[in-house]
Scaffold this motif. Structure first.
Motif, PDB file in Angstrom:
ATOM      1  N   UNK A 156       0.815  -1.216   0.000  1.00  0.00           N
ATOM      2  CA  UNK A 156       0.000   0.000   0.000  1.00  0.00           C
ATOM      3  C   UNK A 156       0.848   1.265   0.000  1.00  0.00           C
ATOM      4  N   UNK A 157       2.085   1.166   0.493  1.00  0.00           N
ATOM      5  CA  UNK A 157       2.942   2.351   0.614  1.00  0.00           C
ATOM      6  C   UNK A 157       3.912   2.526  -0.546  1.00  0.00           C
ATOM      7  N   UNK A 158       3.999   1.550  -1.450  1.00  0.00           N
ATOM      8  CA  UNK A 158       5.011   1.561  -2.506  1.00  0.00           C
ATOM      9  C   UNK A 158       4.325   1.612  -3.874  1.00  0.00           C
ATOM     10  N   UNK A 159       4.237   2.801  -4.455  1.00  0.00           N
ATOM     11  CA  UNK A 159       3.586   2.950  -5.755  1.00  0.00           C
ATOM     12  C   UNK A 159       4.321   2.196  -6.856  1.00  0.00           C
ATOM     13  N   UNK A 160       5.641   2.071  -6.728  1.00  0.00           N
ATOM     14  CA  UNK A 160       6.396   1.325  -7.734  1.00  0.00           C
ATOM     15  C   UNK A 160       6.044  -0.158  -7.697  1.00  0.00           C
ATOM     16  N   UNK A 161       5.836  -0.708  -6.503  1.00  0.00           N
ATOM     17  CA  UNK A 161       5.431  -2.102  -6.406  1.00  0.00           C
ATOM     18  C   UNK A 161       4.017  -2.291  -6.968  1.00  0.00           C
ATOM     19  N   UNK A 162       3.152  -1.335  -6.738  1.00  0.00           N
ATOM     20  CA  UNK A 162       1.808  -1.400  -7.327  1.00  0.00           C
ATOM     21  C   UNK A 162       1.905  -1.456  -8.849  1.00  0.00           C
ATOM     22  N   UNK A 163       2.822  -0.664  -9.401  1.00  0.00           N
ATOM     23  CA  UNK A 163       3.005  -0.660 -10.855  1.00  0.00           C
ATOM     24  C   UNK A 163       3.516  -2.011 -11.349  1.00  0.00           C
ATOM     25  N   UNK A 164       4.415  -2.622 -10.593  1.00  0.00           N
ATOM     26  CA  UNK A 164       4.927  -3.949 -10.946  1.00  0.00           C
ATOM     27  C   UNK A 164       3.788  -4.960 -10.980  1.00  0.00           C
ATOM     28  N   UNK A 165       2.966  -4.958  -9.949  1.00  0.00           N
ATOM     29  CA  UNK A 165       1.854  -5.904  -9.877  1.00  0.00           C
ATOM     30  C   UNK A 165       0.875  -5.672 -11.016  1.00  0.00           C
ATOM     31  N   UNK A 166       0.542  -4.416 -11.292  1.00  0.00           N
ATOM     32  CA  UNK A 166      -0.397  -4.112 -12.376  1.00  0.00           C
ATOM     33  C   UNK A 166       0.129  -4.577 -13.718  1.00  0.00           C
ATOM     34  N   UNK A 167       1.441  -4.477 -13.916  1.00  0.00           N
ATOM     35  CA  UNK A 167       2.042  -4.875 -15.186  1.00  0.00           C
ATOM     36  C   UNK A 167       2.168  -6.386 -15.323  1.00  0.00           C
ATOM     37  N   UNK A 168       2.598  -7.052 -14.242  1.00  0.00           N
ATOM     38  CA  UNK A 168       2.965  -8.463 -14.335  1.00  0.00           C
ATOM     39  C   UNK A 168       1.848  -9.435 -13.956  1.00  0.00           C
ATOM     40  N   UNK A 169       0.918  -8.988 -13.130  1.00  0.00           N
ATOM     41  CA  UNK A 169      -0.060  -9.921 -12.575  1.00  0.00           C
ATOM     42  C   UNK A 169      -1.467  -9.350 -12.700  1.00  0.00           C
TER      43      UNK A 169
END
Length: 241
Positions: A156-169
């Motif tokens: 919830x605190x890491x927008x870059x990780x959110x972007x990774x998840x949206x792209x890969x999964x």
């Protein structure tokens, strides 16, 4: 689990790490409990590492005889290895199951050597072994809490990780969380195996902080993998939120 263990320490100045074999039967009730009982200050740690790598850790001075074999120090005749990072402490021996690390805060840490190297005060483990002296049940709880934290509060605190998840999964974080936390295998291993992009986004070490009374977990520290950004990694002794 097997039973191979290593001990390690960060040398003064923080730029070098010394590490080596501390014997088989590396469970807390053998190695960990003895480190806390007999080697829990800088002078005793210096003495212990001065003996070299160990087939068995026993009472101070017992390498000279006078103690039953099960309580004796048994050096294997090899010097410790030296490295530049805590990341190296599992690099020289295959299939290590237990890690014990003495850091510059004069604290012994238990290192769970899974896909994420989970660092937690050894004294906390002592407070949470079961009636047989085994730490396994608590380790499973810790790994579950770490996975919950990564896929919950940290996500919830890491927008870059959110972007990774949206792209890969495309299934999204809720489905990922359900898959990981309901898995029969360890949840950290499931992240590593099935959701590699999430794993590679993060530093491969995790720090667990405990309450002063060692009863509970007060915080979990997870950091971005700085090397993917072209930056130098920071050792866990220097981590903060």
């Amino acid at each position: 689990m097997g039973d191979v263990s290593v001990i390690a320490r960060r040398l003064e100045g923080g730029k070098r790490v010394q590490y080596g074999w501390s014997g088989n039967s590396g469970y807390f009730r053998v190695v960990g409990s003895r480190l806390l009982r007999w080697y829990d200050n800088p002078e005793k740690v210096e003495y212990l590492f001065g003996l070299g790598q160990m087939e068995l850790i026993g009472k101070p001075g017992s390498e000279n005889g006078g103690e039953p074999i099960v309580y004796s120090n048994i050096p294997d005749g090899s010097p410790h290895w030296l490295g530049k990072s805590e990341r190296e402490i599992f690099s020289q021996i295959a299939f290590i199951d237990y890690g014990y690390f003495y850091d510059l805060d004069n604290t012994w840490y238990y290192i769970i050597p899974g896909p994420f190297r989970i660092k937690i005060p050894l004294a906390y483990i002592e407070e949470h072994v079961n009636e047989r002296g085994s730490e396994y049940e608590e380790l499973e709880k810790i790994e579950l809490k770490v996975s919950e934290f990564i896929l919950g509060e940290y996500y919830s605190s890491d927008d870059d990780l959110k972007a990774v998840v949206n792209k890969e999964y495309p299934e999204g974080i809720e489905e990922i969380r359900e898959s990981v936390l309901s898995a029969n295998e360890g949840p950290c291993e499931k992240i590593w195996k099935k959701y590699k992009a999430i794993y590679e986004h993060l530093d491969d070490w995790v720090v667990v902080k405990t309450t002063p009374d060692l009863i509970g977990i007060s915080d979990i520290l997870v950091r971005r993998n700085q090397e993917t950004l072209g930056e130098a990694r920071i050792e866990t002794i220097d981590w903060d939120r």
